[in-house]
Design an enzyme around this catalytic site. Structure first.
Site, PDB file in Angstrom:
ATOM      1  CG  HIS A 160      -1.685  -1.226   1.440  1.00  0.00           C
ATOM      2  ND1 HIS A 160      -2.929  -1.472   0.909  1.00  0.00           N
ATOM      3  CD2 HIS A 160      -1.342  -2.351   2.124  1.00  0.00           C
ATOM      4  CE1 HIS A 160      -3.330  -2.690   1.276  1.00  0.00           C
ATOM      5  NE2 HIS A 160      -2.385  -3.237   2.007  1.00  0.00           N
ATOM      6  CB  SER A 287      14.330  21.242 -15.841  1.00  0.00           C
ATOM      7  OG  SER A 287      13.581  22.427 -16.016  1.00  0.00           O
ATOM      8  CE  LYS A 293      12.695  18.370 -11.475  1.00  0.00           C
ATOM      9  NZ  LYS A 293      11.526  18.929 -12.189  1.00  0.00           N
ATOM     10  CD  GLU A 300       9.581  11.129 -15.605  1.00  0.00           C
ATOM     11  OE1 GLU A 300       8.608  11.881 -15.614  1.00  0.00           O
ATOM     12  OE2 GLU A 300      10.751  11.546 -15.550  1.00  0.00           O
TER      13      GLU A 300
END
Ligand code: ARG
Length: 470
Positions: A160, A287, A293, A300
């Site tokens: 969970h 970025s 970043k 992804e």
């Protein structure tokens, strides 16, 4: 309008050719040209069989086979002009061959594009499964290398997405190794089911001509383990079924589900909140606005592409489910999803391997997270069970201790002996020894558990048994 007769393969009964729009609409050569090597292989075998049964002379057969080799050479060298008026890879090759070798007008004897395309695709599936097997081997090897280096790195395992119990990073990665090994088995099974020769099925009902199907199957390597030819058993099934397409796309999609779950774990682990893993610069991106970043884009995209693969399975199943037997032109749409599933699976597995190659766990961050004593609350239950407390009672007692620790704003392991003995007299001074992660894992040495000896054994087993082709 194309002139009547421009369509040399089926133009005989037509007084005018297809509209230009229809040609652009119905062509498949823009995506099936990649079948050329398989198509040539199939045609060479078919010609050999036709010669074997006396339909072609040895001279005609040899001219056709040599001609096919030159056509393929030109295709591979980029010296071939694909023509959409010839619709697909099969007719493009045949027509060019006929221009070079007059005897090629006999090549399509006892054959239809329907059994031809089925054959090409079975050859393609055998090839694709072998390629994916190699790519999976590389991904497995990268996972195994990182797992080997991470046997003493402990981190929280989650259910969970809540901290559950400690595991080693190696054990976590071994879970994915199991999944990818099953993927490997699935592709091997698909390659085996592809291994039947459909040639001789014709358009739907075979042929009246005296062909030798087993001869062709042998030529093309459609054989069982003993080398005996394998030919499809029903001509209608052979040209109409698309099980292999669906199975192959499904196996790619399921493999995608696996790499997507790995990706999701890594994306979480790579966040500042977790900080469990460091990713290589080579598979991350920055970025354009925020200079700090370092984004886990490879993972992804792996997650995103898995969705695309699921779409391919849906497209193939929807396309097939309402089709009356046998061939319908809808089936031409079976190739783009399959080819894309293959291409994406290959690149995704390579990226997965590359991204893991330079990845490393952040030992400190993992150690800090795994030091949460609540992760060993279940071990504390076992402590009481060993001392004769019934499991349900023990669970209740430890639950009460967790409540007490929350009330006192103390970590579970910092409650006093008096506190814990106030809840159960079964606690002795050694109760705090439970809060030792390596010791807790050492107690889990049954098959499949995250004990260090178990993990070592699994790693050694995979190392010895995987054909890791790197
Ligand atoms: N390009 C077609 C396909 O991929 C080949 C089969 C054509 N057969 C036919 N009966 N029109 O499906």
């Amino acid at each position: 309008m194309a002139k009547p007769g421009k369509q040399a393969t089926w133009g005989g009964r037509f007084s005018s050719g297809p509209a230009e729009l229809m040609q652009r609409f119905s062509e498949s050569v823009s995506f099936d040209a990649r079948l050329a090597p398989f198509d040539v292989q199939g045609s060479k075998a078919h010609a050999a069989m036709l010669a074997h049964v006396g339909i072609l002379t040895a001279k005609e057969c040899s001219a056709i086979q040599k001609g096919l080799d030159t056509v393929l050479k030109d295709i591979q060298a980029g010296n071939f002009t694909w023509d959409i008026t010839c619709e697909d890879v099969h007719m493009n090759i045949e027509q060019e061959l006929t221009r070079r070798v007059p005897a090629a007008a006999k090549l399509h004897t006892a054959r239809s594009r329907n059994d031809q395309v089925a054959t090409d695709m079975r050859l393609f599936f055998k090839h694709a499964c072998a390629e994916i097997d190699t790519a999976l081997g590389m991904a497995l090897s990268a996972l195994l290398t990182l797992a080997e280096a991470s046997q003493e790195i402990y981190l929280p395992g989650y259910t969970h997405l809540q901290r559950a119990q400690p595991v080693s990073a190696a054990h976590h990665l071994l879970a994915y190794i199991e999944m990818f090994v099953r993927d490997r088995e699935r592709f091997a099974q698909i390659a085996d089911r592809a291994n039947w020769c459909p040639l001789g099925s014709g358009a739907i009902a075979g042929t009246t001509l005296p062909i030798d199907r087993e001869f062709t199957a042998l030529q093309l390597g459609f054989v069982d383990k003993k080398g005996k030819p394998r030919v499809t058993r029903n001509s209608m099934d052979a040209v109409a079924d698309r099980d292999l397409f669906i199975e192959f796309a499904s196996a790619c999609a399921l493999c995608g589900v696996h790499w997507s779950r790995v990706a999701e774990d890594v994306i979480l682990w790579n966040s500042a909140e977790f900080g469990f893993i460091k990713l290589p610069d080579s598979f991350t991106t920055g970025s354009s606005l925020m200079p700090q970043k370092k984004n886990p884009d490879s993972f992804e995209l792996l997650r995103g592409k898995a969705a695309r693969l699921q779409g391919h399975v849906t497209a193939l199943m929807a396309m097939t489910k309402g089709l009356p037997l046998t061939y319908n032109r809808d089936l031409q749409e079976d190739k783009p999803p399959v080819f894309d599933a293959f291409d994406q699976t290959m690149i995704c597995l390579a990226v997965l391997a590359g991204s893991f190659d330079g990845a490393a766990f952040n030992e400190e961050k993992c150690a800090a997270a795994v030091s949460d004593p609540a992760l060993l609350a279940t071990d504390l239950v076992d402590y009481l069970v060993v001392r004769g407390v019934a499991f349900r009672d023990a669970h209740h007692i430890i639950g009460a201790l967790v409540g007490l620790s929350e009330k006192k704003k103390l970590p579970l392991n910092e409650l006093s002996l008096a506190d814990v003995q106030g809840v159960s007299d079964k606690f002795a001074a050694d109760w705090v020894d439970v809060f030792n992660v390596p010791a807790a894992l050492k107690k889990r040495e049954k098959t499949g558990m995250p004990g260090p000896r178990q993990v070592k054994k699994q790693l050694a087993k995979w190392k010895a048994s995987l054909r890791l082709d790197r």
